[in-house]
Structure formats: structure tokens, C-alpha cells
Design a protein around this motif. Structure first.
Motif, PDB file in Angstrom:
ATOM      1  N   TYR A   1     -17.397  -6.591  19.630  1.00 57.72           N
ATOM      2  CA  TYR A   1     -17.983  -5.333  19.163  1.00 57.72           C
ATOM      3  C   TYR A   1     -16.827  -4.425  18.762  1.00 57.72           C
ATOM      4  O   TYR A   1     -15.961  -4.136  19.603  1.00 57.72           O
ATOM      5  CB  TYR A   1     -18.773  -4.646  20.284  1.00 57.72           C
ATOM      6  CG  TYR A   1     -20.093  -5.314  20.645  1.00 57.72           C
ATOM      7  CD1 TYR A   1     -20.140  -6.444  21.446  1.00 57.72           C
ATOM      8  CD2 TYR A   1     -21.297  -4.777  20.188  1.00 57.72           C
ATOM      9  CE1 TYR A   1     -21.351  -7.040  21.785  1.00 57.72           C
ATOM     10  CE2 TYR A   1     -22.518  -5.369  20.520  1.00 57.72           C
ATOM     11  CZ  TYR A   1     -22.535  -6.498  21.318  1.00 57.72           C
ATOM     12  OH  TYR A   1     -23.731  -7.079  21.644  1.00 57.72           O
TER      13      TYR A   1
ATOM     14  N   SER B   1     -20.901 -12.142  16.060  1.00 60.04           N
ATOM     15  CA  SER B   1     -21.690 -12.939  16.989  1.00 60.04           C
ATOM     16  C   SER B   1     -21.767 -14.363  16.444  1.00 60.04           C
ATOM     17  O   SER B   1     -21.030 -14.722  15.509  1.00 60.04           O
ATOM     18  CB  SER B   1     -23.071 -12.300  17.173  1.00 60.04           C
ATOM     19  OG  SER B   1     -23.861 -13.049  18.076  1.00 60.04           O
TER      20      SER B   1
ATOM     21  N   ARG C   1     -24.285 -18.296  16.293  1.00 60.00           N
ATOM     22  CA  ARG C   1     -25.499 -19.045  16.576  1.00 60.00           C
ATOM     23  C   ARG C   1     -25.187 -20.420  17.161  1.00 60.00           C
ATOM     24  O   ARG C   1     -26.012 -21.008  17.835  1.00 60.00           O
ATOM     25  CB  ARG C   1     -26.349 -19.193  15.301  1.00 60.00           C
ATOM     26  CG  ARG C   1     -26.995 -17.898  14.846  1.00 60.00           C
ATOM     27  CD  ARG C   1     -28.085 -17.473  15.827  1.00 60.00           C
ATOM     28  NE  ARG C   1     -28.667 -16.163  15.495  1.00 60.00           N
ATOM     29  CZ  ARG C   1     -28.260 -15.003  16.018  1.00 60.00           C
ATOM     30  NH1 ARG C   1     -27.294 -14.985  16.916  1.00 60.00           N
ATOM     31  NH2 ARG C   1     -28.826 -13.879  15.685  1.00 60.00           N
TER      32      ARG C   1
ATOM     33  N   TYR D   1     -22.328  -8.745  11.664  1.00 61.73           N
ATOM     34  CA  TYR D   1     -22.982  -7.499  11.273  1.00 61.73           C
ATOM     35  C   TYR D   1     -21.941  -6.460  10.882  1.00 61.73           C
ATOM     36  O   TYR D   1     -20.889  -6.365  11.511  1.00 61.73           O
ATOM     37  CB  TYR D   1     -23.798  -6.937  12.434  1.00 61.73           C
ATOM     38  CG  TYR D   1     -24.941  -7.817  12.917  1.00 61.73           C
ATOM     39  CD1 TYR D   1     -26.180  -7.795  12.286  1.00 61.73           C
ATOM     40  CD2 TYR D   1     -24.780  -8.655  14.020  1.00 61.73           C
ATOM     41  CE1 TYR D   1     -27.238  -8.578  12.744  1.00 61.73           C
ATOM     42  CE2 TYR D   1     -25.834  -9.447  14.478  1.00 61.73           C
ATOM     43  CZ  TYR D   1     -27.056  -9.398  13.833  1.00 61.73           C
ATOM     44  OH  TYR D   1     -28.098 -10.174  14.293  1.00 61.73           O
TER      45      TYR D   1
ATOM     46  N   PRO E   1     -30.222  -2.450  17.625  1.00 64.90           N
ATOM     47  CA  PRO E   1     -29.797  -3.733  18.202  1.00 64.90           C
ATOM     48  C   PRO E   1     -28.426  -3.749  18.866  1.00 64.90           C
ATOM     49  O   PRO E   1     -28.025  -4.781  19.402  1.00 64.90           O
ATOM     50  CB  PRO E   1     -29.828  -4.695  17.002  1.00 64.90           C
ATOM     51  CG  PRO E   1     -29.727  -3.827  15.803  1.00 64.90           C
ATOM     52  CD  PRO E   1     -30.309  -2.497  16.162  1.00 64.90           C
ATOM     53  N   THR E   2     -27.709  -2.634  18.900  1.00 68.86           N
ATOM     54  CA  THR E   2     -26.335  -2.623  19.414  1.00 68.86           C
ATOM     55  C   THR E   2     -26.233  -3.090  20.866  1.00 68.86           C
ATOM     56  O   THR E   2     -25.218  -3.633  21.277  1.00 68.86           O
ATOM     57  CB  THR E   2     -25.726  -1.201  19.276  1.00 68.86           C
ATOM     58  OG1 THR E   2     -26.277  -0.584  18.122  1.00 68.86           O
ATOM     59  CG2 THR E   2     -24.236  -1.254  19.172  1.00 68.86           C
TER      60      THR E   2
HETATM   61  C1  PHB Z   1     -27.042 -11.433  17.425  1.00 70.82           C
HETATM   62  O1  PHB Z   1     -26.387 -12.445  17.727  1.00 70.82           O
HETATM   63  O2  PHB Z   1     -27.894 -11.436  16.523  1.00 70.82           O
HETATM   64  C2  PHB Z   1     -26.781 -10.143  18.128  1.00 70.82           C
HETATM   65  C3  PHB Z   1     -25.941 -10.149  19.222  1.00 70.82           C
HETATM   66  C4  PHB Z   1     -25.690  -8.952  19.874  1.00 70.82           C
HETATM   67  C5  PHB Z   1     -26.271  -7.780  19.415  1.00 70.82           C
HETATM   68  C6  PHB Z   1     -27.124  -7.799  18.334  1.00 70.82           C
HETATM   69  C7  PHB Z   1     -27.369  -8.986  17.674  1.00 70.82           C
HETATM   70  O3  PHB Z   1     -25.992  -6.611  20.048  1.00 70.82           O
END
Ligand code: PHB
Ligand code: RFL
Length: 421
Positions: A222, A233, A235, A243, A316-317
Motif C-alpha cells: 500500500y 495486490s 491473484r 490499483y 476498498p482500501t
Molecule cells: C484486491 O486484491 O483486489 C484488493 C486487496 C486489498 C484491498 C483492495 C483490493 O485493500
């Protein structure tokens, strides 16, 4: 591979719990009720492929992981998910790691995409769960004000919906649960005079990117920078989710791939590793997400209960939206089980208050993380100094770091009732 068409099954005319929406909240609630022997039916307006591909959240709190495991939906998550013990904060070209287990007595999080969790719950439900109907759009509900326990077919809460192939239909229920998200219809059944909404919008959005590129680092990063917020981030070991803070109303077309990678490198730069750069790869999806905090109270009106995004939205933070939806339905399933087993409505009567206490903590955390890490165009140099001072406090005070870690890994869901299955 195309998903085979389900074998048509008749839509029941009555059920104990009618659930609107097959997002994480509706699907998990159906699983918990089915396991406890309570009849339910799920009505979802979209088709299966759509709900299984919607790119959304990626972080599961410790208690979400525990709930999925105990519901028998954790097998693939445990195989393919990535357990994480911390996050990295970058600010002012510095890096600081927050170690979750040492700050929280052993709690951690799991990187496992919402799309995958939804796929697991759908597969489980279609194999041996409660009836789940796709392409069934709910137009409205009525009769939920009836709090008399001897509801009859005439006075019962009723869902009016339209199935794509079968046309208009109704489903009467003992209880209706609105798990139909922020744009759903269920909460409209709460009289306007009894509904209170609380809202905050933010003067920026996120550009969310999915890329076929290995993650930047083995944990999430972050970053606060004068150019704006960035989050790296993932998957999987080969797919990154990234982001960037962008102005509200940004068109993703303004962000060609090279611009995205250059900006991420600039915002994530740290003096701790001056040559550090993200590994680049093809960008396979890009979208802009507005940021909003929003709560509707109460979460119960008569025989109607609201859960998940139907009742609250967070920016979403803090990675809280999906986890709050899970916590709501755990509390709700316990209450419906108590009602089913003992006839008592004690936990149902407390449902809204129990959930809202935790919801407001998550609202506060999400708001605070958002305000801490983003660059607000209206901020003066004074406010930027406050942000940097607070980031430094988190980096140097165990108490401040523990507060972040406890909230990020998730506050406890209200204690189980003796009637929990
Ligand atoms: C994500 O992996 O989509 C994600 C992870 C952490 C967040 C928001 C989104 O704070
Ligand atoms: P959902 O997932 O929105 O599911 C609601 C379901 O209800 C259906 N529906 C209806 N069905 C029948 N009749 C109607 N009239 C209906 N109206 C709606 C919808 O089709 C849908 O399938 O709500 P739920 O289950 O409460 O789950 C909540 C989570 O999905 C949500 O909190 C998170 O995804 C929020 N969120 C994020 N959270 C994070 O923690 N990290 C993220 O990175 C993140 N990214 C996001 C997000 C939410 C987004 N939305 C809602 C626009 C990105 C996006 C784009």
C-alpha cells in the motif's frame, strides 16, 4: 469451457427463507441455512457466468477463512489461496512492513479472489444445496411488516420476481433476506420514514488493473505518494491485481498499459531498494471504481433482513466489503437457527444492532485507511504532513501498528450462540 445448462427444476411457491442475490452474502447464507436443515431459495438476477467472473475483492480475513472452511467451502481456497502474514506500507520513499501474527496473536489473511469463492459456493450449492435460480430478477417484495409468528400464505412476506424463461412468479417466505447488493431492491421495502442512510463520497476513484505478470512482492504493498495512492495486490503467482488512485470520472482509455506501469513504478518507488521496478506483463482488464462509504439503518424491518452490500458499502482500501458481508450472514444464520430450533426471536431481534456495531468499526477503518493513504486534491501541505506523521507513527509504535493489524485481519464476529449448528 462453457458451463453446462442446469437441469430445470420447478421454482417452489413457498420457502422458509427467501434469499435475494447470489453474491458472497446470499450464497454463504444459503449454505449455512441448508447445513442447519432450514429450507431456503436463492433468486439471482444475473446468469452464472456473470457472477463468477465479476472482478472484485481479493483479501479474506482470518474469520472469513475459518467460516468457509467450517462450511465445507475451503478446500480449493486452502490449495490455491495465498496466506499472507503482513503488508508493506510505502510512504515518503520509505518502506515499512506490518507483521500480522506478532501483532494480533497469530492472525493472518488469505489472498483468494471473490470470483473463486463465488465459484466454490455456486458449485457446492448446485451439487447438494438449496435451490438457486439464475436469471430470476426480483421486482419487489411485500408483507414483510408482518412480525406475527403465525404468518399464513395470505399474510406472508412475498417476493415478486421474473424468471427469464419462466416469466413472472411469486415466492412466499417466513423471512426474506436482501443480499442484493448496493443496487438491490429489498431495502426499498423498509418505509422511507424508518430508514436512515449515512454516506460519504471521496473526490477520487481507483483504476483497477488485472495483469498477467508476477506480483511485485510476496505481500501486498500500500503506497502513499505525492502522485496519489497505489496498491500492488495479486491473484496468483503469475497474475497481479493493481490499483492506482485516479480522479473521479476517469475513462480507463486514458490509461494505456505503458502509462499504468510507469505510474505504478513512480508511486511505489522506495529508497530501501532504489532500482526496484514491477515486472510488466499484458494487462487483461481495466476498470474505474468509485469510492464510497454508505450505511443504511436498521438492517432489519419485520420479516426482512438486509446483509452485505445491500446494507453497507466501504471504500476498498481496508479490504473489508466482502468480509463484512460474510460476518453479517454468520450472525444472521445463527439467529435464524435459534428461531428454527427454539422458536425464540431473541437473536433476530438483536441482528441489526449486533451487525451494525461491527459494521461501523469497519466503516471507520476503511475511511481512516482511505484518508491516510490518498492524495486529496483539496488537501493543503498541512494535511499531507498529518498523513506522513500518522504513517510514521504506525511504523514506529507497536500500538499503532497493532491497531491497523487487528482491524485488517478482522475484528471478531459476535460470539456464537448456544444454538449454532
Ligand atoms: C484486491 O486484491 O483486489 C484488493 C486487496 C486489498 C484491498 C483492495 C483490493 O485493500
Ligand atoms: P454483491 O456481491 O453485490 O451481490 C449482490 C447480488 O445480488 C444480485 N441482485 C439481484 N438479484 C435478484 N434480483 C434483484 N433485483 C437483484 N439486484 C441485485 C446481484 O446481481 C448480485 O449477484 O453483494 P454481497 O453478496 O453483499 O457481497 C459484497 C461484496 O461483493 C462487496 O462488498 C465487495 O466486492 C466490495 N468490493 C471490494 N471489496 C473488497 O474488499 N476489495 C475490493 O477490491 C473490492 N472491489 C468491490 C470491488 C465492489 C465492487 N462493486 C460493487 C461495484 C469492486 C467493485 C466493482
Amino acid at each position: 469451457m462453457p458451463i453446462p445448462a442446469p437441469i430445470p427444476v420447478p421454482v417452489p411457491v413457498h420457502t422458509t427463507v427467501g434469499i435475494i442475490g447470489a453474491g458472497p452474502a446470499g450464497l454463504l447464507l444459503a449454505r449455512l441455512l441448508h447445513d442447519a436443515g432450514i429450507d431456503c431459495v436463492v433468486l439471482e438476477s444475473r446468469d452464472r457466468a456473470y457472477i463468477e467472473q465479476r472482478q472484485r475483492a481479493g483479501i479474506l480475513e482470518q474469520s472469513t477463512v475459518d467460516v468457509l472452511r467450517s462450511a465445507g467451502a475451503g478446500e480449493r481456497m486452502d490449495r490455491e489461496g495465498l496466506p499472507h502474514d503482513g503488508i508493506e506500507l510505502r510512504y515518503d520513499r520509505r518502506s515499512h512492513r506490518i507483521d500480522f501474527p506478532s501483532l494480533t496473536g497469530g492472525r493472518r489473511v488469505m489472498v483468494y479472489a471473490q470470483t473463486e469463492m463465488v465459484k466454490d459456493l455456486v458449485a457446492q450449492q448446485l451439487a447438494d444445496g438449496a435451490p438457486l435460480f439464475f436469471d430470476a430478477e426480483v421486482a419487489g417484495i411485500e408483507g414483510v411488516h408482518d412480525v406475527n409468528d403465525t404468518a399464513t400464505a395470505t399474510g406472508a412476506p412475498t417476493i415478486h420476481f421474473h424468471h427469464r424463461d419462466r416469466g413472472p412468479a411469486t415466492l412466499t417466505c417466513d423471512y426474506i433476506v436482501g443480499c442484493d447488493g448496493f443496487h438491490g431492491v429489498a431495502r426499498n421495502a423498509v418505509p422511507a420514514g424508518l430508514r436512515r442512510t449515512y454516506e460519504r463520497t471521496y473526490p477520487y476513484s481507483w483504476l483497477g488493473v488485472l495483469a498477467q505478470a508476477p506480483p511485485a512482492y510476496d505481500e501486498l504493498i500500500y503506497a502513499h505518494s505525492s502522485r496519489g495512492f497505489a496498491l500492488a495486490s495479486m491473484r496468483s503467482p503469475t497474475v497481479s491485481r493493481l490499483y492506482l488512485q485516479v480522479p473521479g470520472g476517469t475513462d480507463p482509455a486514458e490509461w494505456p498499459d505503458a502509462r499504468i506501469w510507469d505510474e505504478l513504478d513512480a508511486r511505489l518507488a522506495t529508497d530501501a531498494d532504489p532500482g526496484w521496478k514491477l515486472e510488466r506483463g499484458p494487462v487483461v482488464a481495466k476498470s474505474v471504481l468509485p469510492m464510497r462509504s454508505w450505511v443504511v439503518e436498521p438492517m432489519r424491518y419485520g420479516r426482512l433482513l438486509l446483509a452485505g452490500d445491500a446494507a453497507h458499502i466501504v471504500p476498498p482500501t481496508g479490504a473489508k466489503g466482502l468480509n463484512l458481508a460474510v460476518a453479517d450472514v454468520v450472525v444472521l444464520a445463527r439467529a435464524l437457527v435459534q428461531r428454527h430450533v427454539t422458536g425464540s426471536t431473541e437473536l433476530l431481534d438483536a441482528y441489526s444492532e449486533t451487525c451494525l456495531r461491527r459494521v461501523w468499526r469497519a466503516e471507520h477503518f476503511s475511511y481512516a485507511m482511505t484518508e491516510l493513504l490518498h492524495t486529496d486534491p483539496a488537501h493543503s501541505a498541512f494535511e499531507t504532513k498529518l498523513q506522513l506523521s500518522q504513517l510514521d507513527r504506525i511504523a514506529h509504535s507497536r500500538h499503532a501498528a497493532a491497531e491497523l493489524a487487528e482491524n485488517y485481519t478482522g475484528l471478531p464476529i459476535a460470539p456464537p450462540s448456544p444454538y449454532a449448528s
